[in-house]
Design a protein around this motif. Structure first.
Motif, short mmCIF file in Angstrom:
data_model
loop_
_atom_site.label_atom_id
_atom_site.label_comp_id
_atom_site.label_asym_id
_atom_site.label_seq_id
_atom_site.Cartn_x
_atom_site.Cartn_y
_atom_site.Cartn_z
N ARG A 100 0.83 -1.20 0.00
CA ARG A 100 0.00 0.00 0.00
C ARG A 100 0.86 1.26 0.00
O ARG A 100 2.05 1.22 0.31
N TYR A 122 -5.55 7.26 4.96
CA TYR A 122 -6.85 7.14 4.31
C TYR A 122 -7.06 5.72 3.76
O TYR A 122 -6.15 5.13 3.17
N SER A 123 -8.26 5.20 3.94
CA SER A 123 -8.66 3.94 3.33
C SER A 123 -10.11 4.07 2.88
O SER A 123 -11.00 4.32 3.70
N SER A 125 -12.06 1.82 1.94
CA SER A 125 -12.89 0.72 2.41
C SER A 125 -13.19 0.81 3.89
O SER A 125 -13.99 0.04 4.42
N GLU A 127 -11.10 0.01 6.12
CA GLU A 127 -10.32 -1.02 6.81
C GLU A 127 -9.15 -0.38 7.54
O GLU A 127 -8.75 0.74 7.25
N GLU A 129 -5.40 0.56 8.58
CA GLU A 129 -4.21 0.82 7.77
C GLU A 129 -3.41 -0.47 7.62
O GLU A 129 -3.19 -1.22 8.57
N GLU A 131 -4.44 -2.87 5.54
CA GLU A 131 -5.32 -3.84 4.92
C GLU A 131 -5.89 -3.25 3.63
O GLU A 131 -5.64 -2.11 3.29
N GLY A 132 -6.70 -4.05 2.95
CA GLY A 132 -7.36 -3.52 1.75
C GLY A 132 -6.50 -3.66 0.52
O GLY A 132 -5.46 -4.30 0.51
N GLU A 137 -4.96 5.09 -2.90
CA GLU A 137 -6.39 5.36 -2.97
C GLU A 137 -6.65 6.86 -3.01
O GLU A 137 -7.81 7.29 -3.00
N THR A 309 -10.42 11.12 -4.36
CA THR A 309 -10.42 9.73 -3.88
C THR A 309 -11.31 8.95 -4.84
O THR A 309 -12.54 8.95 -4.67
#
Length: 341
Positions: A100, A122-123, A125, A127, A129, A131-132, A137, A309
């Motif tokens: 990521r 920032y995520s 999804s 989730e 930090e 993950e995903g 993004e 985003t």
């Protein structure tokens, strides 16, 4: 600034007073040895390749800020802030464990100022930090311009060739309607309160130049956000309709502390105009997914930040962009040395 776990970071470094004894680029090897020691060999070579020491200073600060924002906001040691380039050659940091980009960032510099913008944590999804999905993004870009840096040259060209010719010299990087707007009579009438009723010829030219550089700043930030260069084949398809230049600030506004490296408003209290409502079209369709903030800084500078985003456009649209805080170089160097690991 932050919203939940998301942090929107905007800093400026004024390189003009830095390393004052360096009158030539080669002098930086001694005068800025502490800063240069924090760069890779390749980065040092790039910095010291500049002919003018002012350009070398901005390059040095730009390299340092990119590593600094990754080290500080991704929580890694200084030498682990290894920067690579994505498929569009934009500098990025990719976490080797997760794949990521925990911090999306961009830098710009002109006339002694270096601007840094970034989004951390920032995520799309929601989730945690780390993950995903992989990759970035967040798309983010910035630009800083100085309307007076080339004023003598600009006035000389305009006096000799005329305003329309001056605009046409740069028309290749403008959208289809933008050059017409710059050259047309509507430019003066659609900029409220921008000129006194009895403005002199030179004041009118300066105002037109401010509009020109405002458009340049808007377009540059947008293009850098996408990761493409100013020679992108779609440049003519991007149009800022009836854009407006922010009024000059009434105070110089430089030298704000920002020295603690925090997220405070380092230019707080300075008079500046901020424009966030823009009519942007791409291939004839209204652009509704990009948060764009154009602001004046002092009498001669303007900054622009553009962010989106893609997976959840409402997220970036809800972020407050600015004001920028001034960051002291001693803070950057101190943070870097504490994170050498």
């Amino acid at each position: 600034m932050g919203s939940g776990n998301v942090q929107v970071i905007q800093y400026l470094v004024d390189t003009r007073p830095l390393w004052p004894k360096a009158t030539k680029t080669k002098d930086l090897e001694n005068e800025a040895s502490r800063a240069l020691a924090l760069l890779t060999d390749e980065e040092k070579t790039k910095v010291l390749r500049y002919y003018f020491v002012a350009d070398a200073k901005m390059s040095l600060a730009s390299h340092l800020l990119k590593h600094w924002v990754v080290a500080r906001y991704a929580g890694v040691s200084w030498w682990d802030t290894k920067l690579t380039r994505d498929e569009k050659t934009k500098p990025v940091y990719v976490d080797p464990t997760t794949g990521r980009q925990p911090v999306a960032f961009n830098v710009s510099h002109q006339a002694g100022l270096v601007a840094l913008v970034a989004v951390a944590g920032y995520s799309a999804s929601g989730e945690a930090e780390g993950e995903g999905r992989g990759g970035s993004e967040v798309d983010i870009g910035t630009d800083v311009v100085c309307t007076s840096e080339r004023r003598t040259r600009d006035h000389r060209v305009i006096d000799t060739e005329g305003w329309a010719k001056f605009v046409d010299m740069h028309a290749d990087v403008f959208g289809r309607s933008e050059a017409r707007y710059l050259k047309g009579g509507d430019l003066l009438s659609t900029q409220p309160g921008s000129l006194p009723s009895l403005a002199r010829a030179q004041e009118i030219v300066d105002f037109k130049l401010r509009c020109f550089y405002a458009l340049w700043c808007l377009r540059e930030a947008y293009v850098k956000m996408t990761g493409d260069a100013l020679l992108a084949p779609w440049l003519k398809d991007l149009e800022f309709r009836r854009f407006r230049a922010p009024a000059p600030g009434t105070r110089d506004g430089f030298g704000g502390d920002g020295g603690d490296g925090g997220d405070g408003d380092g230019d707080e209290g300075r008079e500046q105009e901020v424009i966030t409502d823009h009519e942007v079209l791409f291939r004839g369709e209204r652009v509704t997914d990009v948060n764009i903030c154009l602001r004046s800084l002092g009498e001669d500078y303007m900054t622009c930040t553009a962010v989106r985003t893609p997976a959840r456009k409402e997220d970036a649209l809800g972020w407050k962009l600015g004001p920028f805080a001034f960051l002291d170089m001693e803070t950057v160097l101190g943070d870097a040395e504490a994170r050498l690991g």
